[in-house]
Design a protein around this motif. Sequence first.
Motif, short mmCIF file in Angstrom:
data_model
loop_
_atom_site.label_atom_id
_atom_site.label_comp_id
_atom_site.label_asym_id
_atom_site.label_seq_id
_atom_site.Cartn_x
_atom_site.Cartn_y
_atom_site.Cartn_z
N ALA A 2 8.76 -4.83 -23.00
CA ALA A 2 7.75 -3.84 -22.54
C ALA A 2 6.93 -3.37 -23.73
O ALA A 2 7.48 -3.05 -24.79
CB ALA A 2 8.45 -2.66 -21.89
N TYR A 3 5.65 -3.40 -23.56
CA TYR A 3 4.75 -2.94 -24.63
C TYR A 3 4.56 -1.43 -24.55
O TYR A 3 4.55 -0.85 -23.46
CB TYR A 3 3.39 -3.62 -24.51
CG TYR A 3 3.42 -5.06 -24.97
CD1 TYR A 3 3.27 -5.39 -26.31
CD2 TYR A 3 3.60 -6.09 -24.05
CE1 TYR A 3 3.30 -6.72 -26.73
CE2 TYR A 3 3.64 -7.41 -24.45
CZ TYR A 3 3.49 -7.72 -25.80
OH TYR A 3 3.52 -9.03 -26.21
N ASP A 4 4.38 -0.86 -25.72
CA ASP A 4 4.03 0.56 -25.80
C ASP A 4 2.51 0.63 -25.62
O ASP A 4 1.77 0.18 -26.49
CB ASP A 4 4.47 1.10 -27.17
CG ASP A 4 4.20 2.58 -27.31
OD1 ASP A 4 3.99 3.24 -26.27
OD2 ASP A 4 4.20 3.07 -28.45
N ILE A 5 2.06 1.14 -24.50
CA ILE A 5 0.63 1.12 -24.19
C ILE A 5 0.09 2.55 -24.21
O ILE A 5 0.45 3.38 -23.37
CB ILE A 5 0.38 0.48 -22.79
CG1 ILE A 5 0.94 -0.95 -22.78
CG2 ILE A 5 -1.11 0.50 -22.45
CD1 ILE A 5 0.90 -1.62 -21.42
N PRO A 6 -0.77 2.89 -25.17
CA PRO A 6 -1.28 4.27 -25.24
C PRO A 6 -2.10 4.63 -23.99
O PRO A 6 -2.95 3.85 -23.56
CB PRO A 6 -2.18 4.26 -26.49
CG PRO A 6 -1.77 3.07 -27.27
CD PRO A 6 -1.28 2.06 -26.27
N GLU A 7 -1.81 5.81 -23.46
CA GLU A 7 -2.61 6.33 -22.34
C GLU A 7 -3.56 7.36 -22.96
O GLU A 7 -3.15 8.47 -23.32
CB GLU A 7 -1.70 6.97 -21.29
CG GLU A 7 -2.44 7.38 -20.03
CD GLU A 7 -1.49 7.81 -18.90
OE1 GLU A 7 -0.27 7.94 -19.16
OE2 GLU A 7 -1.98 8.04 -17.77
N ILE A 8 -4.80 7.00 -23.12
CA ILE A 8 -5.72 7.84 -23.91
C ILE A 8 -6.26 9.02 -23.09
O ILE A 8 -6.74 10.00 -23.65
CB ILE A 8 -6.86 7.02 -24.54
CG1 ILE A 8 -7.83 6.47 -23.50
CG2 ILE A 8 -6.30 5.88 -25.39
CD1 ILE A 8 -9.11 5.89 -24.12
N ALA A 9 -6.21 8.90 -21.79
CA ALA A 9 -6.48 10.01 -20.87
C ALA A 9 -5.72 9.63 -19.59
O ALA A 9 -5.20 8.51 -19.51
CB ALA A 9 -7.97 10.14 -20.60
N LYS A 10 -5.65 10.54 -18.65
CA LYS A 10 -4.83 10.25 -17.45
C LYS A 10 -5.34 8.97 -16.77
O LYS A 10 -6.50 8.85 -16.41
CB LYS A 10 -4.90 11.44 -16.49
CG LYS A 10 -4.12 11.25 -15.22
CD LYS A 10 -3.08 12.35 -15.02
CE LYS A 10 -2.28 12.13 -13.76
NZ LYS A 10 -1.19 11.18 -13.93
#
Length: 392
Positions: A2-10
């Motif tokens: 599983a990749y760590d995927i940044p959520e930059i906004a909702k």
Amino acid sequence: MAYDIPEIAKNVFSVGSKDPNRKFFDALIRLHKGTSYNAYLIKGNDKVALIDTVNPGFEEEFLCKLVQLIDLEKLDYLIMNHAEPDHATAIPLVIGKSSATLIATEKGAKIAEEYYKVPKERIRAVKEGDSIELGGKTLRFIDAPWLHWPETMFTYLVEDKILFPCDFFGAHNAYDTYDEDAEDLLHDAKSYFAEIMMPFRAMGRKALDKIKDMDIKIIAPSHGPIYKNPQKIIPEYIKWNNGETENKVVIVYASMWGSTEKMVEVIKETLMAEGVKVVPYNLVDADIGEMTKDLVDSRGIVIGSPCVLNSIHPLAVYAVHLIKVLKPPVKYGVFLGSYGWGALAAKQATELLKGTNIELLGAVEVKGRPTKDDNDKVTELGKRLSAKIIGG
Ligand code: FEO
């Protein structure tokens, strides 16, 4: 995995790739921090859109990230802000694995069809101000051509106030996701600007004018950190695109037996004594990215070259050509050189600089080692250059 995927906004995810091992960009600029190929996935209540894709070699990682977040078959839109391969290479894959409609400018639509073999019926061309609704998230398109290809556009996520400007506002940095974590970000952004955007400053000013009254909370470019504080970069981009210069001179030179270098030393001391900032680059081992970065706000240039094989030195030809094509806002220049039996380099440098807006104030070419008289001529030329530089 599983990749760590940044959520930059909702429901807005940064799904691109970081490439810390890349050493050069465009076979020209040395990368000290690698680079990143940022792409963004936006999930609305009803529909899903992907903005741009990734560089060759990162397709598999990219697809894994997408399927971690969505059922790829159900992707609704693939937005192509820019068609260059570092952002568009995975377009055929995404189109093949989904029923998404590709969104691009009219010029982008033609390129998508021609380069990436996207079927015409899967492409929708958009114009300035067109928008698509994802359900609680609206994507509006801003025509921003020639930044830095003819088809480029920006996308704006209205509700979250996020601007996706692709290469504009970019920086080469593979390590930091956000501006607040990135050291020397303005240095890296300026170096990026010099190579990619400086030749298109007029188009940059038009784009900046279009976005000046927009409410922008985040700038999410296609290379390097995402700006949570857009005011960190916007004022710099205004200065750089306006061609605001400083009391600063870049010296680019090659020297075979030290004569040209001696003259460079003399003019450097003269300029500094007059209060001018001087940045010398010995072309034999110069970092071209640093040199072009310094051209972004330099008012003057000194070109130093011996005459070799009846010609200006090949390294000086390279530097002068770069200056010509990158179109920095440099206003004034001088030439310094030495020769054994033929003084041809200054004449050739003048020819090479034709077509630029650089006013050549003069040249000193000496036979063999510079004498005191020669050094005096260099000092006098340096004083003339510094007077122009300080005069604005
Ligand atoms: Fe980062 Fe013009 O591609």
